[in-house]
Scaffold this motif. Structure first.
Motif, PDB file in Angstrom:
ATOM      1  N   LEU A  48      23.545 101.906  21.600  1.00  0.00           N
ATOM      2  CA  LEU A  48      24.423 102.452  22.628  1.00  0.00           C
ATOM      3  C   LEU A  48      25.112 101.273  23.303  1.00  0.00           C
ATOM      4  O   LEU A  48      24.453 100.304  23.679  1.00  0.00           O
ATOM      5  N   THR A  49      26.432 101.349  23.406  1.00  0.00           N
ATOM      6  CA  THR A  49      27.197 100.295  24.065  1.00  0.00           C
ATOM      7  C   THR A  49      27.937 100.888  25.259  1.00  0.00           C
ATOM      8  O   THR A  49      28.618 101.903  25.129  1.00  0.00           O
ATOM      9  N   LEU A  50      27.792 100.246  26.399  1.00  0.00           N
ATOM     10  CA  LEU A  50      28.466 100.630  27.632  1.00  0.00           C
ATOM     11  C   LEU A  50      29.445  99.508  27.955  1.00  0.00           C
ATOM     12  O   LEU A  50      29.053  98.344  28.038  1.00  0.00           O
ATOM     13  N   ALA A  51      30.717  99.855  28.091  1.00  0.00           N
ATOM     14  CA  ALA A  51      31.726  98.813  28.320  1.00  0.00           C
ATOM     15  C   ALA A  51      32.828  99.324  29.225  1.00  0.00           C
ATOM     16  O   ALA A  51      33.110 100.520  29.282  1.00  0.00           O
ATOM     17  N   ARG A  52      33.458  98.392  29.903  1.00  0.00           N
ATOM     18  CA  ARG A  52      34.590  98.719  30.764  1.00  0.00           C
ATOM     19  C   ARG A  52      35.822  99.021  29.928  1.00  0.00           C
ATOM     20  O   ARG A  52      36.624  99.871  30.272  1.00  0.00           O
ATOM     21  N   GLY A 112       9.826  99.487  24.306  1.00  0.00           N
ATOM     22  CA  GLY A 112      10.848 100.241  25.031  1.00  0.00           C
ATOM     23  C   GLY A 112      11.648 101.229  24.206  1.00  0.00           C
ATOM     24  O   GLY A 112      12.626 101.787  24.689  1.00  0.00           O
ATOM     25  N   ALA A 113      11.249 101.490  22.973  1.00  0.00           N
ATOM     26  CA  ALA A 113      12.034 102.369  22.105  1.00  0.00           C
ATOM     27  C   ALA A 113      12.192 103.781  22.667  1.00  0.00           C
ATOM     28  O   ALA A 113      13.192 104.452  22.398  1.00  0.00           O
ATOM     29  N   ALA A 114      11.242 104.235  23.459  1.00  0.00           N
ATOM     30  CA  ALA A 114      11.306 105.597  24.004  1.00  0.00           C
ATOM     31  C   ALA A 114      12.116 105.691  25.289  1.00  0.00           C
ATOM     32  O   ALA A 114      12.335 106.780  25.809  1.00  0.00           O
ATOM     33  N   LEU A 115      12.585 104.563  25.805  1.00  0.00           N
ATOM     34  CA  LEU A 115      13.356 104.580  27.050  1.00  0.00           C
ATOM     35  C   LEU A 115      14.750 105.158  26.833  1.00  0.00           C
ATOM     36  O   LEU A 115      15.276 105.117  25.724  1.00  0.00           O
ATOM     37  N   ARG A 116      15.347 105.664  27.884  1.00  0.00           N
ATOM     38  CA  ARG A 116      16.699 106.219  27.821  1.00  0.00           C
ATOM     39  C   ARG A 116      17.694 105.067  27.821  1.00  0.00           C
ATOM     40  O   ARG A 116      17.853 104.373  28.820  1.00  0.00           O
ATOM     41  N   ARG A 117      18.367 104.895  26.692  1.00  0.00           N
ATOM     42  CA  ARG A 117      19.263 103.758  26.503  1.00  0.00           C
ATOM     43  C   ARG A 117      20.422 103.748  27.484  1.00  0.00           C
ATOM     44  O   ARG A 117      20.804 102.697  27.998  1.00  0.00           O
ATOM     45  N   GLY A 118      21.006 104.898  27.784  1.00  0.00           N
ATOM     46  CA  GLY A 118      22.134 104.971  28.702  1.00  0.00           C
ATOM     47  C   GLY A 118      21.752 104.532  30.101  1.00  0.00           C
ATOM     48  O   GLY A 118      22.485 103.781  30.763  1.00  0.00           O
ATOM     49  N   ARG A 119      20.613 104.982  30.567  1.00  0.00           N
ATOM     50  CA  ARG A 119      20.155 104.587  31.904  1.00  0.00           C
ATOM     51  C   ARG A 119      19.842 103.096  31.948  1.00  0.00           C
ATOM     52  O   ARG A 119      20.142 102.421  32.929  1.00  0.00           O
ATOM     53  N   MET A 120      19.231 102.596  30.884  1.00  0.00           N
ATOM     54  CA  MET A 120      18.926 101.162  30.816  1.00  0.00           C
ATOM     55  C   MET A 120      20.223 100.353  30.861  1.00  0.00           C
ATOM     56  O   MET A 120      20.342  99.390  31.618  1.00  0.00           O
ATOM     57  N   ALA A 121      21.207 100.763  30.065  1.00  0.00           N
ATOM     58  CA  ALA A 121      22.483 100.039  30.012  1.00  0.00           C
ATOM     59  C   ALA A 121      23.169 100.028  31.376  1.00  0.00           C
ATOM     60  O   ALA A 121      23.693  98.995  31.806  1.00  0.00           O
ATOM     61  N   ARG A 122      23.162 101.147  32.084  1.00  0.00           N
ATOM     62  CA  ARG A 122      23.808 101.210  33.396  1.00  0.00           C
ATOM     63  C   ARG A 122      23.118 100.304  34.414  1.00  0.00           C
ATOM     64  O   ARG A 122      23.776  99.626  35.205  1.00  0.00           O
ATOM     65  N   GLN A 123      21.792 100.291  34.399  1.00  0.00           N
ATOM     66  CA  GLN A 123      21.059  99.451  35.338  1.00  0.00           C
ATOM     67  C   GLN A 123      21.301  97.967  35.067  1.00  0.00           C
ATOM     68  O   GLN A 123      21.524  97.179  35.992  1.00  0.00           O
TER      69      GLN A 123
END
Length: 121
Positions: A15-19, A36-47
């Motif tokens: 998952l890639t989060l970018a401006r 950390g494979a079970a973590l929510r990738r989107g939430r991790m990326a935002r934080q």
């Protein structure tokens, strides 16, 4: 897909989060969240993006980008971004590496990205 001017791109386990799209990494640092494979990738990326932005908000022309990828049982986080113009690359990479290695921040990211039981239904 955009969320308040942020683009989220999912390709397989990444998952890639970018401006801006395409996401550009003129500089970056990498960290691995063990187990950390079970973590929510989107939430991790935002934080991660928020903390990286706070550390680099005075960098002119900075467009943050964070990539989160499942690697086995772990989560690989690549944080950095694109910069319009000249900038101190090594200094920026060191700042992002410090952000990624901070145990207090990591604990907060993990707590925020932990899946709740209702999410598994």
């Amino acid at each position: 897909m955009a969320r308040k001017n942020w683009h989220i791109k999912v390709e397989g386990d990444t998952l890639t989060l970018a401006r801006r799209l395409p996401a550009r990494f003129d500089f970056a640092a990498t960290a691995v969240i063990s187990g950390g494979a079970a973590l929510r990738r989107g939430r991790m990326a935002r934080q991660v993006r928020q903390d990286m932005w706070r550390a680099l908000q005075t960098l002119r022309g900075f467009a943050p980008a964070v990539s989160v990828r499942v690697v086995g049982d772990d989560l690989e986080v690549i944080a950095g971004g694109g910069v319009a113009g000249a900038f101190p690359k090594a200094h920026c990479e060191a700042i992002v590496a410090d952000v990624l290695s901070d145990p207090v921040r990591r604990a907060r990211w993990i707590a925020h990205a932990t899946r709740e039981e209702a999410d598994h239904a």
